[in-house]
Design a protein around this motif. Sequence first.
Motif, short mmCIF file in Angstrom:
data_model
loop_
_atom_site.label_atom_id
_atom_site.label_comp_id
_atom_site.label_asym_id
_atom_site.label_seq_id
_atom_site.Cartn_x
_atom_site.Cartn_y
_atom_site.Cartn_z
N ALA A 48 30.74 27.76 -0.31
CA ALA A 48 32.17 27.91 -0.56
C ALA A 48 32.69 26.77 -1.41
O ALA A 48 32.26 25.62 -1.27
N ALA A 49 33.63 27.10 -2.29
CA ALA A 49 34.23 26.08 -3.15
C ALA A 49 35.21 25.22 -2.36
O ALA A 49 35.90 25.70 -1.46
N VAL A 50 35.25 23.95 -2.72
CA VAL A 50 36.20 22.98 -2.15
C VAL A 50 36.97 22.39 -3.32
O VAL A 50 36.38 21.99 -4.32
N ILE A 51 38.28 22.32 -3.19
CA ILE A 51 39.12 21.75 -4.27
C ILE A 51 39.40 20.29 -3.95
O ILE A 51 39.99 19.98 -2.91
N LEU A 52 38.99 19.42 -4.85
CA LEU A 52 39.31 18.00 -4.75
C LEU A 52 40.61 17.82 -5.52
O LEU A 52 40.64 17.92 -6.74
N LYS A 53 41.69 17.57 -4.79
CA LYS A 53 43.03 17.57 -5.38
C LYS A 53 43.37 16.23 -6.03
O LYS A 53 43.04 15.17 -5.52
N ASN A 54 44.06 16.32 -7.17
CA ASN A 54 44.66 15.17 -7.85
C ASN A 54 43.68 14.02 -8.10
O ASN A 54 43.98 12.86 -7.81
N VAL A 55 42.53 14.33 -8.65
CA VAL A 55 41.55 13.29 -8.96
C VAL A 55 42.07 12.51 -10.17
O VAL A 55 42.35 13.08 -11.22
N PRO A 56 42.23 11.19 -10.03
CA PRO A 56 42.76 10.40 -11.14
C PRO A 56 41.77 10.29 -12.31
O PRO A 56 40.56 10.40 -12.12
N ALA A 57 42.29 10.05 -13.49
CA ALA A 57 41.46 9.83 -14.67
C ALA A 57 40.59 8.59 -14.45
O ALA A 57 41.02 7.62 -13.84
N GLY A 58 39.36 8.66 -14.93
CA GLY A 58 38.45 7.52 -14.82
C GLY A 58 37.77 7.40 -13.48
O GLY A 58 37.20 6.36 -13.17
N THR A 59 37.77 8.46 -12.69
CA THR A 59 37.17 8.42 -11.35
C THR A 59 35.71 8.88 -11.39
O THR A 59 35.40 9.91 -11.97
N PHE A 60 34.83 8.10 -10.75
CA PHE A 60 33.45 8.52 -10.54
C PHE A 60 33.34 8.98 -9.09
O PHE A 60 33.69 8.25 -8.17
N LEU A 61 32.86 10.21 -8.90
CA LEU A 61 32.67 10.76 -7.56
C LEU A 61 31.18 10.92 -7.28
O LEU A 61 30.53 11.77 -7.90
N PRO A 62 30.62 10.12 -6.38
CA PRO A 62 29.18 10.21 -6.07
C PRO A 62 28.93 11.33 -5.06
O PRO A 62 28.62 11.10 -3.90
N ILE A 63 29.08 12.58 -5.51
CA ILE A 63 28.94 13.73 -4.62
C ILE A 63 27.79 14.61 -5.09
O ILE A 63 27.52 14.72 -6.29
N HIS A 64 27.09 15.22 -4.15
CA HIS A 64 25.94 16.08 -4.46
C HIS A 64 26.42 17.53 -4.49
O HIS A 64 26.71 18.12 -3.45
N ILE A 65 26.51 18.09 -5.69
CA ILE A 65 27.06 19.43 -5.85
C ILE A 65 26.12 20.31 -6.66
O ILE A 65 25.26 19.80 -7.39
N LYS A 66 26.31 21.62 -6.52
CA LYS A 66 25.51 22.55 -7.32
C LYS A 66 26.33 23.28 -8.35
O LYS A 66 25.78 23.94 -9.22
N GLN A 67 27.66 23.17 -8.27
CA GLN A 67 28.50 23.86 -9.25
C GLN A 67 29.90 23.27 -9.28
O GLN A 67 30.44 22.87 -8.26
N ILE A 68 30.46 23.22 -10.50
CA ILE A 68 31.89 22.97 -10.69
C ILE A 68 32.44 24.31 -11.14
O ILE A 68 31.98 24.87 -12.13
N THR A 69 33.38 24.85 -10.39
CA THR A 69 33.88 26.18 -10.70
C THR A 69 35.09 26.13 -11.62
O THR A 69 35.87 25.17 -11.59
N THR A 70 35.24 27.16 -12.43
CA THR A 70 36.38 27.22 -13.35
C THR A 70 37.68 27.52 -12.61
O THR A 70 38.73 27.04 -13.01
N ALA A 71 37.58 28.30 -11.54
CA ALA A 71 38.78 28.62 -10.76
C ALA A 71 39.30 27.35 -10.10
O ALA A 71 38.56 26.62 -9.44
N ASN A 72 40.54 27.04 -10.32
CA ASN A 72 41.25 25.91 -9.70
C ASN A 72 40.86 24.54 -10.23
O ASN A 72 41.33 23.53 -9.73
#
Length: 82
Positions: A48-72
């Motif tokens: 299931a997709a999870v929305i990370l809200k309001n991520v500031p510019a210049g942010t590095f997120l050390p997260i293990h993911i398999k997809q960035i979805t276009t929706a949202n």
Amino acid sequence: MPTRASKEKSEYMAVSAVSAVFDTNVDYEGIFVGSPGDVSVIFYFDSAAVILKNVPAGTFLPIHIKQITTANTTATDIVAFN
């Protein structure tokens, strides 16, 4: 070889720009968000997709993911690390 928990940012094997048509079933271990906004991701061991809200510019997120979805996803200039 270090474990995932001890992996340093400098040890990533490849970097790729994320385009408007996002890849599926990839193995990203971190993303850099260049321009602010929301980022919708599917974590590596989830479906299931999870929305990370309001991520500031210049942010590095050390997260293990398999997809960035276009929706949202409203953030741009996203770079993926694996």
